[in-house]
Design a protein around this motif. Structure first.
Motif, PDB file in Angstrom:
ATOM      1  N   VAL A 181     -69.738 -11.811  64.822  1.00 50.44           N
ATOM      2  CA  VAL A 181     -68.845 -10.951  64.236  1.00 50.44           C
ATOM      3  C   VAL A 181     -69.427  -9.571  64.230  1.00 50.44           C
ATOM      4  N   GLY A 182     -70.886  -9.385  64.403  1.00 52.80           N
ATOM      5  CA  GLY A 182     -71.175  -7.849  64.347  1.00 52.80           C
ATOM      6  C   GLY A 182     -70.909  -7.406  65.610  1.00 52.80           C
ATOM      7  N   VAL A 183     -70.973  -8.215  66.577  1.00 53.47           N
ATOM      8  CA  VAL A 183     -70.730  -7.692  68.122  1.00 53.47           C
ATOM      9  C   VAL A 183     -69.185  -7.084  68.190  1.00 53.47           C
ATOM     10  N   LEU A 184     -68.292  -8.205  67.848  1.00 53.69           N
ATOM     11  CA  LEU A 184     -66.885  -7.700  67.824  1.00 53.69           C
ATOM     12  C   LEU A 184     -66.524  -6.637  66.925  1.00 53.69           C
ATOM     13  N   LEU A 185     -67.234  -6.370  65.772  1.00 50.71           N
ATOM     14  CA  LEU A 185     -66.817  -5.209  65.101  1.00 50.71           C
ATOM     15  C   LEU A 185     -67.331  -3.820  65.663  1.00 50.71           C
ATOM     16  N   VAL A 186     -68.595  -3.946  66.066  1.00 48.46           N
ATOM     17  CA  VAL A 186     -69.023  -2.820  66.787  1.00 48.46           C
ATOM     18  C   VAL A 186     -68.368  -2.352  67.973  1.00 48.46           C
ATOM     19  N   ALA A 187     -68.059  -3.528  68.950  1.00 50.28           N
ATOM     20  CA  ALA A 187     -67.369  -3.088  69.902  1.00 50.28           C
ATOM     21  C   ALA A 187     -66.096  -2.876  69.784  1.00 50.28           C
ATOM     22  N   ALA A 188     -65.114  -3.360  68.612  1.00 50.24           N
ATOM     23  CA  ALA A 188     -64.036  -2.953  68.417  1.00 50.24           C
ATOM     24  C   ALA A 188     -63.937  -1.476  68.022  1.00 50.24           C
ATOM     25  N   SER A 189     -64.875  -0.962  67.216  1.00 52.87           N
ATOM     26  CA  SER A 189     -64.901   0.340  66.762  1.00 52.87           C
ATOM     27  C   SER A 189     -65.226   1.257  67.969  1.00 52.87           C
ATOM     28  N   LEU A 190     -65.930   0.803  69.323  1.00 56.81           N
ATOM     29  CA  LEU A 190     -66.035   1.856  70.113  1.00 56.81           C
ATOM     30  C   LEU A 190     -64.717   2.019  70.856  1.00 56.81           C
ATOM     31  N   VAL A 191     -63.831   1.179  70.732  1.00 58.80           N
ATOM     32  CA  VAL A 191     -62.480   1.429  71.715  1.00 58.80           C
ATOM     33  C   VAL A 191     -61.914   2.713  71.162  1.00 58.80           C
ATOM     34  N   PRO A 192     -61.195   2.805  70.133  1.00 57.12           N
ATOM     35  CA  PRO A 192     -60.477   3.837  69.928  1.00 57.12           C
ATOM     36  C   PRO A 192     -60.950   5.037  69.148  1.00 57.12           C
ATOM     37  N   THR A 193     -62.287   4.964  68.697  1.00 58.57           N
ATOM     38  CA  THR A 193     -62.953   5.760  67.805  1.00 58.57           C
ATOM     39  C   THR A 193     -63.305   7.098  68.617  1.00 58.57           C
ATOM     40  N   PRO A 194     -63.921   6.993  69.983  1.00 56.76           N
ATOM     41  CA  PRO A 194     -64.058   8.211  70.602  1.00 56.76           C
ATOM     42  C   PRO A 194     -62.797   9.157  70.917  1.00 56.76           C
ATOM     43  N   SER A 195     -61.822   8.545  70.859  1.00 57.11           N
ATOM     44  CA  SER A 195     -60.508   9.435  71.191  1.00 57.11           C
ATOM     45  C   SER A 195     -59.754  10.040  69.865  1.00 57.11           C
ATOM     46  N   LEU A 196     -60.333   9.997  68.749  1.00 55.42           N
ATOM     47  CA  LEU A 196     -60.242  10.624  67.886  1.00 55.42           C
ATOM     48  C   LEU A 196     -60.612  11.998  67.516  1.00 55.42           C
ATOM     49  N   GLY A 197     -60.084  13.025  67.969  1.00 53.89           N
ATOM     50  CA  GLY A 197     -60.698  14.359  68.054  1.00 53.89           C
ATOM     51  C   GLY A 197     -60.013  15.133  69.340  1.00 53.89           C
ATOM     52  N   ASP A 198     -60.364  16.260  69.595  1.00 53.36           N
ATOM     53  CA  ASP A 198     -59.915  17.315  70.708  1.00 53.36           C
ATOM     54  C   ASP A 198     -60.964  17.266  71.960  1.00 53.36           C
ATOM     55  N   MET A 199     -62.024  16.346  71.827  1.00 57.35           N
ATOM     56  CA  MET A 199     -62.847  16.486  72.919  1.00 57.35           C
ATOM     57  C   MET A 199     -63.644  17.926  72.999  1.00 57.35           C
ATOM     58  N   SER A 200     -63.911  18.523  71.888  1.00 59.93           N
ATOM     59  CA  SER A 200     -64.437  19.767  71.769  1.00 59.93           C
ATOM     60  C   SER A 200     -65.903  19.768  71.660  1.00 59.93           C
ATOM     61  N   SER A 201     -66.514  18.499  70.937  1.00 63.09           N
ATOM     62  CA  SER A 201     -67.780  18.352  70.468  1.00 63.09           C
ATOM     63  C   SER A 201     -68.423  17.578  71.596  1.00 63.09           C
ATOM     64  N   SER A 202     -70.049  18.033  71.946  1.00 61.50           N
ATOM     65  CA  SER A 202     -70.823  17.420  72.897  1.00 61.50           C
ATOM     66  C   SER A 202     -70.782  15.954  72.368  1.00 61.50           C
ATOM     67  N   GLY A 203     -71.085  15.627  70.842  1.00 63.26           N
ATOM     68  CA  GLY A 203     -71.479  14.480  70.654  1.00 63.26           C
ATOM     69  C   GLY A 203     -70.308  13.393  70.676  1.00 63.26           C
ATOM     70  N   GLN A 204     -69.147  13.966  70.584  1.00 66.94           N
ATOM     71  CA  GLN A 204     -67.827  13.149  71.158  1.00 66.94           C
ATOM     72  C   GLN A 204     -67.842  12.640  72.590  1.00 66.94           C
ATOM     73  N   ARG A 205     -68.049  13.564  73.329  1.00 64.60           N
ATOM     74  CA  ARG A 205     -68.192  13.341  74.736  1.00 64.60           C
ATOM     75  C   ARG A 205     -69.289  12.408  75.108  1.00 64.60           C
ATOM     76  N   ILE A 206     -70.660  12.177  74.312  1.00 66.13           N
ATOM     77  CA  ILE A 206     -71.387  11.479  74.653  1.00 66.13           C
ATOM     78  C   ILE A 206     -70.841  10.038  73.909  1.00 66.13           C
ATOM     79  N   GLU A 207     -70.191   9.983  72.964  1.00 65.60           N
ATOM     80  CA  GLU A 207     -69.808   9.078  72.412  1.00 65.60           C
ATOM     81  C   GLU A 207     -68.713   8.084  73.445  1.00 65.60           C
ATOM     82  N   VAL A 208     -67.892   9.096  74.124  1.00 67.90           N
ATOM     83  CA  VAL A 208     -67.135   8.303  75.187  1.00 67.90           C
ATOM     84  C   VAL A 208     -67.985   7.732  76.155  1.00 67.90           C
ATOM     85  N   GLN A 209     -69.011   8.440  76.788  1.00 75.96           N
ATOM     86  CA  GLN A 209     -69.870   7.667  77.764  1.00 75.96           C
ATOM     87  C   GLN A 209     -70.422   6.372  77.203  1.00 75.96           C
TER      88      GLN A 209
END
Length: 405
Positions: free
Chosen positions: A99-127
């Motif tokens: 269950v933990g794997v499914l939750l963490v994996a699911a959170s990594l699918v849409p979350t990095p696109s929430l924003g305008d990609m102006s932050s270096s942390g967000q770009r690392i999150e995409v990677q």
């Protein structure tokens, strides 16, 4: 549990104070708990607490647009499950890890696109989304103690299919760079599936197909250098592998038609990937590598035939002539020069290898055929190049006046 309560309170305080650094303290407290407590005890009493704290941290970070806290929460969740999966002994604990794997994996699918990609942390999150599928495979493998290669391969195929399917379905809601990340994650999972499920040669063929697919993906998404590097590494690795296999086939005692066809399929797939690169330098380097592979493949196939060296030289001569003529007719100088190089290599082989390996009658016929072909080609070159006859030089004005006078 007390540590989880303190971390949750810290996150609530961070939201109230609108301070991302205060929120980071909650994750620091989790790291301290994991470091101090034995892993077995941490898994037994803290798994639910860690899951709750990570989930709250992600929700608060999304609400406040705190990209560093989002990234840290995802990393904490990934590391926690990877480190604690080995302590899942009972069925209940294994289900908890799943269950933990499914939750963490699911959170990594849409979350990095929430924003305008102006932050270096967000770009690392995409990677970070690139490691999603292989991380899930590894955690599930450790938690459920999977030993059979085929079972891991099936799990990797499912992970690749699910990851790529989600990326395709959400492609309109995700940033273009983020769509690529889960697709690359699925590609890595597919590599794992192929490597543990199939024998060596089909594995390399599957990796070549994967590299060619990444080249197509690179063209679709506007020429991402990251995808190009991944595809080039896969295709280059497969090219070196098939080259070694074909060189070894020259010394085999029998003819293996299935292997020869498999090698040819790999060359075709690698060639398709090179063509899809749509870049001058990779195409030229790749074309040179493909030519070497084709020459070696012809050698590995024809070596076992009677007077195999003679047939190899004849096939190389035909290939070189075809490249030269096609380059001249299409006015492609590089292609014509490549044909000349192949013919030069063929002549060098005639004068070195064939003099020792081929019988006298075959050697005479081969030298005669290649010599006559080169002579005929020499006579055709002026006509194929289409250079017009320059004719008489035009008269200058002074010569025209002198003629009138």
């Amino acid at each position: 549990m007390a540590t989880g309560a303190i971390a949750t309170a810290t996150l609530v305080l961070a939201r109230h104070l609108r301070s991302e650094w205060v929120g980071m303290l909650a994750l620091v407290s989790l790291i301290g708990f994991v470091t101090i407590a034995p892993l077995s005890q941490a898994f037994r009493y803290g798994t639910i607490a860690v899951a709750v704290v990570v989930a709250i941290a992600i929700v608060v970070a999304i609400e406040q647009s705190w990209f560093a806290l989002r990234l840290s929460a995802h990393v904490a969740g990934l590391l926690w499950l990877a480190g604690s999966a080995g302590q899942a002994r009972s069925t209940a604990s294994q289900v908890l890890v799943l269950v933990g794997v499914l939750l963490v994996a699911a959170s990594l699918v849409p979350t990095p696109s929430l924003g305008d990609m102006s932050s270096s942390g967000q770009r690392i999150e995409v990677q970070l989304a690139v490691v999603n599928a292989p991380w899930a495979i590894g955690v599930i493998d450790v938690a459920f103690d999977i030993e059979r290669g085929r079972s891991i391969g099936a799990l990797a195929v499912v992970a690749a299919a699910v990851t790529s399917g989600i990326a395709v379905m959400l492609r309109r809601q995700l940033h273009a760079a983020h769509v690529v990340a889960p697709l690359l994650s699925a590609s890595i999972a597919l590599s794992i599936a192929i490597s543990v499920s199939l024998s060596t040669r089909p594995t390399y063929l599957g990796l070549a197909v994967q590299g060619a697919g990444l080249m197509v993906l690179m063209r679709v998404f506007g020429g991402s250098v990251r995808i190009l590097i991944n595809a080039a590494v896969l295709l280059g690795f497969c090219a070196v592998a098939v080259l070694g296999q074909m060189m070894a086939a020259w010394d085999d005692g029998g003819v293996w038609l299935s292997n020869d066809l498999l090698h040819l399929a790999m060359i075709v797939v690698i060639g398709f990937g090179v063509w899809e690169s749509r870049s001058a330098v990779p195409r030229r380097l790749g074309a040179a590598g493909i030519l070497v592979l084709v020459l070696v493949w012809l050698g590995s196939v024809l070596e076992q035939a009677p007077q195999g060296q003679a047939w190899i030289s004849a096939s190389w001569a035909v290939l070189g002539t075809a490249l030269l003529l096609f380059g001249l007719l299409r006015k492609v100088r590089d292609l014509g020069g490549t044909g000349l190089v192949v013919l030069a290599v063929t002549v060098g082989k005639l004068l070195t290898v064939d003099l020792r390996e081929v019988d006298a009658l075959w050697r005479a016929a081969l030298f005669l055929a290649v010599g006559l072909g080169l002579m005929r080609l020499g006579f055709l070159l002026p006509r194929l190049t289409g250079d017009p006859d320059p004719g008489p030089a035009p008269e200058s004005d002074a010569d025209a006046e002198l003629a009138e006078f």
